[in-house]
Design a protein around this motif. Structure first.
Motif, PDB file in Angstrom:
ATOM      1  N   LEU A 296       0.663  -1.248  -0.133  1.00 43.68           N
ATOM      2  CA  LEU A 296      -0.041  -0.115   0.081  1.00 43.68           C
ATOM      3  C   LEU A 296       0.832   1.333  -0.006  1.00 43.68           C
ATOM      4  CD1 LEU A 296      -2.719  -0.923   2.468  1.00 43.68           C
ATOM      5  CD2 LEU A 296      -3.115  -0.642   0.129  1.00 43.68           C
ATOM      6  N   VAL A 297       2.097   1.225   0.585  1.00 46.87           N
ATOM      7  CA  VAL A 297       2.745   2.498   0.724  1.00 46.87           C
ATOM      8  C   VAL A 297       3.392   2.511  -0.536  1.00 46.87           C
ATOM      9  CG1 VAL A 297       4.994   3.208   1.462  1.00 46.87           C
ATOM     10  CG2 VAL A 297       3.553   2.002   3.152  1.00 46.87           C
ATOM     11  N   ALA A 298       3.673   1.375  -1.440  1.00 47.53           N
ATOM     12  CA  ALA A 298       4.392   1.531  -2.760  1.00 47.53           C
ATOM     13  C   ALA A 298       3.216   2.092  -3.670  1.00 47.53           C
ATOM     14  CB  ALA A 298       4.547   0.171  -3.323  1.00 47.53           C
TER      15      ALA A 298
ATOM     16  N   LYS B 155      11.626   4.459  -5.714  1.00 51.17           N
ATOM     17  CA  LYS B 155      11.181   4.276  -4.480  1.00 51.17           C
ATOM     18  C   LYS B 155       9.944   3.256  -4.559  1.00 51.17           C
ATOM     19  CE  LYS B 155      11.722   7.487  -1.286  1.00 51.17           C
ATOM     20  NZ  LYS B 155      11.548   8.562  -0.334  1.00 51.17           N
ATOM     21  N   LEU B 156       9.349   3.378  -5.536  1.00 49.62           N
ATOM     22  CA  LEU B 156       8.180   2.481  -5.775  1.00 49.62           C
ATOM     23  C   LEU B 156       8.627   1.161  -5.741  1.00 49.62           C
ATOM     24  CD1 LEU B 156       4.917   2.862  -7.829  1.00 49.62           C
ATOM     25  CD2 LEU B 156       6.159   1.002  -8.043  1.00 49.62           C
ATOM     26  N   ILE B 157       9.610   0.943  -6.858  1.00 50.54           N
ATOM     27  CA  ILE B 157      10.239  -0.471  -6.932  1.00 50.54           C
ATOM     28  C   ILE B 157      11.076  -0.734  -5.476  1.00 50.54           C
ATOM     29  CG2 ILE B 157      11.833  -1.516  -8.210  1.00 50.54           C
ATOM     30  CD1 ILE B 157      11.575   0.332 -10.519  1.00 50.54           C
ATOM     31  N   ALA B 158      11.594   0.079  -4.641  1.00 52.64           N
ATOM     32  CA  ALA B 158      12.266  -0.222  -3.495  1.00 52.64           C
ATOM     33  C   ALA B 158      11.143  -0.916  -2.565  1.00 52.64           C
ATOM     34  CB  ALA B 158      12.938   0.798  -3.055  1.00 52.64           C
ATOM     35  N   TYR B 159      10.166  -0.188  -2.591  1.00 51.75           N
ATOM     36  CA  TYR B 159       9.065  -0.878  -1.642  1.00 51.75           C
ATOM     37  C   TYR B 159       8.473  -1.972  -2.135  1.00 51.75           C
ATOM     38  CZ  TYR B 159       8.934   3.445   1.687  1.00 51.75           C
ATOM     39  OH  TYR B 159       9.309   4.176   2.327  1.00 51.75           O
ATOM     40  N   SER B 160       8.345  -2.302  -3.426  1.00 52.55           N
ATOM     41  CA  SER B 160       7.785  -3.355  -3.998  1.00 52.55           C
ATOM     42  C   SER B 160       8.780  -4.447  -3.299  1.00 52.55           C
ATOM     43  CB  SER B 160       7.838  -3.243  -5.492  1.00 52.55           C
ATOM     44  OG  SER B 160       7.509  -4.411  -6.174  1.00 52.55           O
TER      45      SER B 160
END
Length: 508
Positions: A299-301, A309-314
């Motif tokens: 959900l944070v992603a 950052k999206l891929i990191a949270y993924s």
């Protein structure tokens, strides 16, 4: 007389070759490279990377699939006063990760070919040396040797982010270094305690030691602090997005594809077999943390504006699947977790490289800076969408196989574990496809996108190679599962045997 050029000699020392060939290649590169001739440096680095990769291939071709124990063992006494040995060996869990490491290093060197223009030799050398040190982590069967490799690999990664990173690189490197170093100190304390109990630093001796439950719990928690940070598990995950955002593309690739796997591998090598009763006793907490990572971090992603950052949270969410697979204690879950680690290595590397392709042209990672990229870069868009689908768990890609196996294993353990874990497929599709829609589809958003040129031959080679690996593992994962099966079966048998002293029921 020893024939140093024979196949037998090579196979007896293959792990040393796998570790020290890239390390020595990096050192040679540092001392011989001419900054005025960067192309020569790049070719020299590529040769070092390719040789290092070729050295690791016989680990697969000469592996005994029916033997779940350690193979290719070698060693000698290193520090006799403390009974510390240079002892190497690998099993069906370590070999896929070693192959992934050497393969990824070649990809990173090629990816940096035209991107890194200053201090080329130092950049390439960092990745070669780091590759050897990470293979050392996967190969070490002496705890102190393992600890030396574990800590040493932080140095080249620290330099990669700190020298070639973004504007906040100093903050990111210090945070990355402190998190991982402080967690590792408790692991060292655990090693010293186990040495006091066994008189040895041999990992196999640690596996056989009998400990009461209260001691096992403390040992497990000491290991947890080191390995949970490295994976990273919630709530000690906050260093990873910062490190990814500030790292150059190659740094992000190695962080996601390899460095995170060091924590997962170490749970299977140390925490669980050394403290099996504690692992069972604390499994509910581990599963809860894994499910939080899967659901909450996804959900944070979903709300991220920066693609990296999206891929990191993924990555954090997907690694939650790995730890979930570990702690449901069945074959499907554990094998699925290993498949997921290898799969995530390919997919995360590919996605960070795709972001790197765009960043090299537009110098922005913000999703809002793009739109309609498929109109100007159709070939690149096709690859990017394939990797995005794999990240979402599309059947036929490697992203589906590991997650599906873990979900099946979770159903055997508890339906609700599987129910909550399956949300990552929904949320993963949501944040990944939402990013794809805004970046690649629709009308051309601005003049920067309109001026984009499609990928060149070098980028095509990298993305094609990764696409082949993602599809091959998704369509035919059996070579990987055959390699891990005997080791997983032996590990589960080991975990099922209580190490509590006779008549001991609880140490709490």
């Amino acid at each position: 007389m020893v024939d140093y050029f024979s196949l037998d000699y090579f196979l007896k020392h293959i792990l040393s070759f796998a570790i020290w060939v890239p390390v020595l290649s990096g050192i040679v590169l540092l001392f011989t490279a001419d900054e005025n001739k960067p192309d020569n440096t790049r070719w020299l680095a590529l040769v070092g990377g390719l040789v290092s990769f070729l050295v690791t291939i016989p680990l697969y071709t000469h592996f005994n699939f029916a033997d779940g124990g350690f193979q290719f063992q070698e060693g000698f006494r290193w520090i006799p006063a403390f009974n510390i040995n240079y002892h190497l060996g690998v099993d069906g869990i370590a070999i896929p990760l070693i192959l992934l490491t050497s393969f990824t290093t070649v990809i990173v060197i090629i990816a940096a070919w035209e991107v890194i223009e200053k201090r080329v030799a130092q950049y390439m050398a960092c990745f070669l040396i780091m590759s050897g040190l990470m293979i050392g982590v996967f190969s070490a069967l002496d705890a102190i040797l393992y600890y030396v490799f574990w800590e040493a690999m932080l140095i080249p990664m620290f330099l990669v982010i700190g020298i070639w990173g973004g504007p906040n690189r100093v903050y990111a490197t210090i945070k990355f270094f402190l998190y991982t170093l402080l967690g590792s100190l408790l692991m060292l304390v655990a090693f010293i305690y186990l040495h006091m109990q066994t008189g040895s630093f041999e990992v196999t001796d640690f596996h056989r030691v009998t400990l009461p439950l209260n001691v096992q719990i403390l040992i497990f928690l000491a290991f947890f602090t080191a390995f949970a940070v490295k994976i990273p598990m919630w709530p000690v995950h906050t260093w990873l997005p910062d490190a990814h955002v500030e790292a150059p593309t190659g740094g992000s690739v190695v962080l996601a594809a390899i460095a995170l796997k060091l924590g997962g591998y170490s749970f299977l090598r140390f925490a669980m077999p050394i403290a099996p009763d504690a692992a069972h006793h604390l499994s509910g907490y581990m599963i809860a943390l894994s499910l939080i990572a899967i659901v909450y971090i996804a959900l944070v992603a979903l709300v991220q504006k920066d693609m990296k950052k999206l891929i990191a949270y993924s990555s954090i969410s997907h690694m939650g699947f790995v730890t979930l697979g570990f702690f449901i204690f069945n074959n499907l879950g554990l094998e699925g977790a290993i498949v997921q680690m290898v799969s995530h290595g390919f997919i995360s590397a590919a996605m960070f490289l795709c972001v790197g392709v765009l960043y090299d042209r537009v110098h922005s990672r913000q999703i809002e800076s793009y739109g309609g990229v498929a109109n100007t870069m159709p070939t690149f868009a096709a690859f990017a969408v394939l990797f995005a689908m794999a990240n979402s768990g599309l059947p036929g890609t490697s992203g589906f196989v590991g997650e599906f196996m873990v979900i099946l294993g979770a159903i055997e353990a508890n339906f609700w574990y599987a129910f909550l874990a399956s949300f990552t497929l929904i949320f993963g599709a949501a944040y990944t496809l939402w990013m794809v829609k805004r970046v690649f589809y629709g009308e051309i958003a601005n003049s920067h996108v309109a001026a984009l040129k499609d990928i060149n031959k070098r980028e095509l080679l990298i993305l094609s190679t990764l696409a082949i690996m993602v599809l091959a593992l998704g369509i035919y994962p059996q070579p990987l599962t055959d390699m891990t099966n005997a080791t997983v079966t032996q590990l589960l048998s080991q975990l099922a045997q209580s190490k509590l002293p006779a008549g001991f029921t609880s140490g709490l």
